[in-house]
Scaffold this motif. Sequence first.
Motif, mmCIF file in Angstrom:
data_model
loop_
_atom_site.group_PDB
_atom_site.id
_atom_site.type_symbol
_atom_site.label_atom_id
_atom_site.label_comp_id
_atom_site.label_asym_id
_atom_site.label_seq_id
_atom_site.Cartn_x
_atom_site.Cartn_y
_atom_site.Cartn_z
ATOM 1 N N VAL A 8 -9.844 14.876 20.710
ATOM 2 C CA VAL A 8 -10.179 14.761 19.290
ATOM 3 C C VAL A 8 -9.271 15.725 18.580
ATOM 4 C CG1 VAL A 8 -12.407 13.817 19.827
ATOM 5 C CG2 VAL A 8 -12.015 16.408 19.418
ATOM 6 N N LEU A 9 -8.492 16.792 19.239
ATOM 7 C CA LEU A 9 -7.582 17.523 18.350
ATOM 8 C C LEU A 9 -6.632 17.148 17.645
ATOM 9 C CD1 LEU A 9 -7.281 20.500 20.851
ATOM 10 C CD2 LEU A 9 -8.725 20.413 18.674
ATOM 11 N N VAL B 73 0.308 22.815 20.328
ATOM 12 C CA VAL B 73 0.363 24.213 20.385
ATOM 13 C C VAL B 73 -0.630 24.892 21.190
ATOM 14 C CG1 VAL B 73 -0.375 26.462 18.872
ATOM 15 C CG2 VAL B 73 1.102 24.365 17.839
ATOM 16 N N LEU B 74 -1.723 24.412 21.615
ATOM 17 C CA LEU B 74 -2.812 24.790 22.306
ATOM 18 C C LEU B 74 -2.351 24.426 23.866
ATOM 19 C CD1 LEU B 74 -5.763 25.902 22.766
ATOM 20 C CD2 LEU B 74 -6.380 23.517 23.186
ATOM 21 N N SER C 279 -1.833 29.675 13.195
ATOM 22 C CA SER C 279 -2.993 28.976 12.658
ATOM 23 C C SER C 279 -3.380 27.816 13.177
ATOM 24 C CB SER C 279 -2.472 28.772 11.271
ATOM 25 O OG SER C 279 -3.444 27.812 10.312
ATOM 26 N N ALA C 280 -2.459 27.035 13.973
ATOM 27 C CA ALA C 280 -2.746 25.848 14.664
ATOM 28 C C ALA C 280 -3.539 26.187 15.988
ATOM 29 C CB ALA C 280 -1.567 24.939 15.104
ATOM 30 N N ARG D 172 -8.565 26.508 18.917
ATOM 31 C CA ARG D 172 -9.559 27.159 19.732
ATOM 32 C C ARG D 172 -10.796 27.060 18.949
ATOM 33 N NH1 ARG D 172 -5.760 32.404 20.929
ATOM 34 N NH2 ARG D 172 -4.790 31.828 22.423
ATOM 35 N N SER D 173 -10.968 27.226 17.852
ATOM 36 C CA SER D 173 -12.263 26.993 17.051
ATOM 37 C C SER D 173 -12.707 25.649 17.238
ATOM 38 C CB SER D 173 -12.112 27.396 15.601
ATOM 39 O OG SER D 173 -13.111 27.246 14.767
ATOM 40 N N SER D 174 -12.168 24.599 17.103
ATOM 41 C CA SER D 174 -12.662 23.354 17.500
ATOM 42 C C SER D 174 -13.186 23.196 18.859
ATOM 43 C CB SER D 174 -11.430 22.116 17.359
ATOM 44 O OG SER D 174 -11.272 22.219 15.961
ATOM 45 N N LEU D 175 -12.430 23.850 19.804
ATOM 46 C CA LEU D 175 -13.221 23.660 21.201
ATOM 47 C C LEU D 175 -14.167 24.529 21.295
ATOM 48 C CD1 LEU D 175 -9.640 23.769 23.355
ATOM 49 C CD2 LEU D 175 -11.111 21.914 22.762
#
Length: 193
Positions: A9-10, A17-18, A44-45, A50-53
């Motif tokens: 879903v990212l 980037v992740l 930023s990406a 990381r925040s979404s995960l």
Amino acid sequence: MAFVAALQVLPPRQLAVLILRDVLGFHANEVADMLDTTLPSVNSALTRARSSLERRHAQLRQQSSPAAGSPHEDAIVARFVNAYESADLQALVELFTDDVFLSMPPMPLEYEGRDVVARFFELLLLPSRRYSLVPTRANAAPAFGAYVLGPDGVRHATGLFVVTFADDRIRAMTRFETSEFAWFGLPLSLPGQ
């Protein structure tokens, strides 16, 4: 498994980037060059990814699994076994969470979502087939050796399912090949019933 679903879903840039930074270990400036973007954009990406995960992980932590061997777990297991062995697709699908995830390592087949997983089982659980599930455990989770009754009157192994619960629903299922049966002390065939 939940990690893979969260990755799906990212947004593409965050995912790239992740993977480049956290999985493959490239430096931020290298990633910026590869993606033809700026260093602040990469940072930023990565922060957003990381925040979404972490949010997804927190959501999954809120979904509690019943304690191993508890009456609550036993009741869900009994419903699952009954639905599977009677080829009751509707009863089986009612046990799935909306985002149920089915995988079949080592094959790269993955299904996510109640409707998609239901279509898989619709092809598998035909009323003309008689299934038996033999319970075991894998990594403290309920697991089942699945057998189908053959024309020779013998129940033949078809796969090993490991089930993960969220509350009173099935959140994930992993199906392994019959080559894994020996690890669980399960035979490849059983007398017919």
